[in-house]
Structure formats: structure tokens, C-alpha cells
Write an enzyme that holds these catalytic residues in place. Structure first.
Site: not given
Ligand code: KIV
Length: 268
Positions: A48-49, A87, A117, A119, A186
């Protein structure tokens, strides 16, 4: 050629092949996916960057699940071998376990993801468990979780003090116990990442997490030096495409203006 699967990646850790580090790079379109796949990377992440890299935002918070599915489909079209992880963006899984399952399903069906993925550790464990139980492999993500940038007050190293380090360690265990097959660490201190790597039965993939992880991930445009303004300590550049691309385009501009291009050889 067959694609690398989640069990293939997990087996490396179970078999103790930790010297065979997992390499992961982000991609957001078919062309970059084709190149990193051809280079031999193990995993491609549609991060999602893309909210920052592709959409030019200051954070990842405005990315939607349908945008992730769109870029997933583009990247999948460029892959022959690498495993594709997509993501789950901000607020596409935090509302409820049912919402998390729907988003994961969308990213597999429309985004061609082999795994998703998300978080968070303890708080995301019920969603991870449900998605895994539905047959979708999950990669966890703890430490600096960019979707919580406003809670952290910026993109900064997490787990420097004992209390926060203990929380991140508990988060990592919760992700593994919930059934994730890998976890991104991270921006955490090297010693904490090494401890997590030693204690978990699943591979750890580090970014700004020191030398002790089972694998590494970098954002493609960062490692290729496409934006020299971004120069965090953890980043290693393997090319200087900002200069290469600018010089190439300047060469094109100069040739068109001088009449050096096109020539009769380029004509029909
Ligand atoms: O969104 C992303 O690119 C990521 C990586 C930095 C791990 O989550």
C-alpha cells in the site's frame, strides 16, 4: 514455470535453510513485475506504499481495496515465478473479521494475490486466523506499521524501549500463532528483530530491522534510486535511475530539437 507458494517459503525456515534468505521487492505494475521476476526475486509485494510511490501521497492511508486489487492484477500479469503478496489497505480489515475476510477474498479473486499482508499483531490476530482458515495465506507486519502513522506521530523506529519491545515481541508471536506463514518486521532495533527471528517458526522479512532476519524487503523505486530525496539509513540503492532517466529524457529532448531524431532510418 511454476510460482513460488506460501508453503515453499515457510519450508525454508522449517528445514533450517535460513542461509537461503527470502528476497522481496515491491512492484505496482506489470513492467516492473516482469523485471524483478526475471531478476529472480522470491516474493513481489504490491504494497500500500503505492499511496506514496504511485499516487504521490504523504502516507498510505487513502489507498482503497479496489485500487490494491487493480494493481495486484497488473503485477500478476508480469510474474512467472515470484510469489505475489498484496497488502490489505487501511480500514479494509480493522472494522470486523467479516470485513477482513471479504477484503482478502477480493484481493485473491480480483487482485490475483497468492497471499495477503495486513498490519498489526495481537489486535489483528482474529482476522489473520479467519483469513487463514478460509484458505488464504497471510503475511503479518509489525513494528512500524505505516497505517498507524498518526498514532506513532511519524515514520520512526519502534521498540526502542523495553515496554515497546515487549509489545512488538508479543505482536509477532500473536501473528505466528494466528497462522501467518511469514512476517514483515519494519523499523525495529536489530537485537529485537534477531530475537523475534530466533523465537518464531515462520520467516521474518526485515526492512530497517538489521541483519538477523530470514529475508529482506525494499520498495522497488527506493532500491533503484528513482527519488534521491528519500535517503533513510536502512536503504541500499542498487541503481541511480533518477539520473539515468533524466539523462535519457534530456537526450531525447535535445535530439528532437536538433533534428538528430528521428532520422530517415526511423521512418516508413
Ligand atoms: O507497503 C509496503 O511497501 C510495505 C513494505 C515496505 C513492507 O509494506
Amino acid at each position: 514455470m511454476s510460482r513460488i507458494s506460501a508453503p515453499d517459503l515457510l519450508r525454508r525456515k522449517i528445514a533450517g535453510r535460513t542461509e537461503d534468505k527470502i528476497t522481496m521487492v515491491t512492484a505496482y505494475d506489470a513492467q516492473m513485475a516482469r523485471l524483478v521476476d526475471m531478476a529472480g526475486v522470491d516474493m513481489v509485494l504490491v504494497g500500500d506504499s503505492l499511496g506514496m510511490v504511485i499516487q504521490g501521497g504523504n502516507d498510505t492511508l487513502s489507498v482503497t481495496a479496489s485500487e490494491m486489487a487493480y494493481h495486484g492484477r497488473c503485477v500478476a500479469a508480469g510474474l512467472e515465478r515470484a510469489h505475489l503478496t498484496v497488502d490489505m489497505p487501511f480500514m479494509s480489515y480493522q472494522v470486523s473479521v467479516a470485513q477482513a475476510m471479504r477484503t482478502a477474498g477480493l484481493l485473491v479473486r480480483k487482485g490475483k494475490a497468492q497471499s495477503v499482508k495486513l498490519e498489526g499483531g495481537v489486535r489483528s490476530a482474529p482476522a489473520i486466523r479467519a483469513i487463514v482458515d478460509a484458505g488464504i495465506p497471510v503475511v503479518g507486519h509489525v513494528g512500524l506499521t505505516p497505517q498507524s502513522v498518526n498514532a506513532f506521530g511519524g515514520f520512526r523506529v519502534q521498540g526502542r524501549d523495553q515496554e515497546n519491545a515487549a509489545r512488538i515481541l508479543a505482536d509477532a508471536h500473536a501473528v505466528a500463532e494466528a497462522g501467518a506463514f511469514a512476517i514483515v518486521l519494519e523499523m525495529v532495533p536489530q537485537a529485537l528483530a534477531a530475537q523475534i527471528t530466533a523465537e518464531l517458526g515462520i520467516p521474518t522479512i526485515g526492512i530497517g530491522a538489521g541483519v538477523g532476519c530470514d529475508g529482506q524487503v525494499l520498495v522497488c523505486t527506493d532500491m533503484l534510486g528513482m527519488d534521491q530525496r528519500f535517503a533513510p539509513r536502512f536503504l541500499q540503492r542498487y541503481a541511480n535511475l533518477e539520473v539515468t532517466i533524466c539523462e535519457a529524457v534530456q537526450g531525447y529532448i535535445a535530439d528532437v530539437k536538433s533534428g538528430a531524431f528521428p532520422t530517415p532510418a526511423h521512418s516508413y
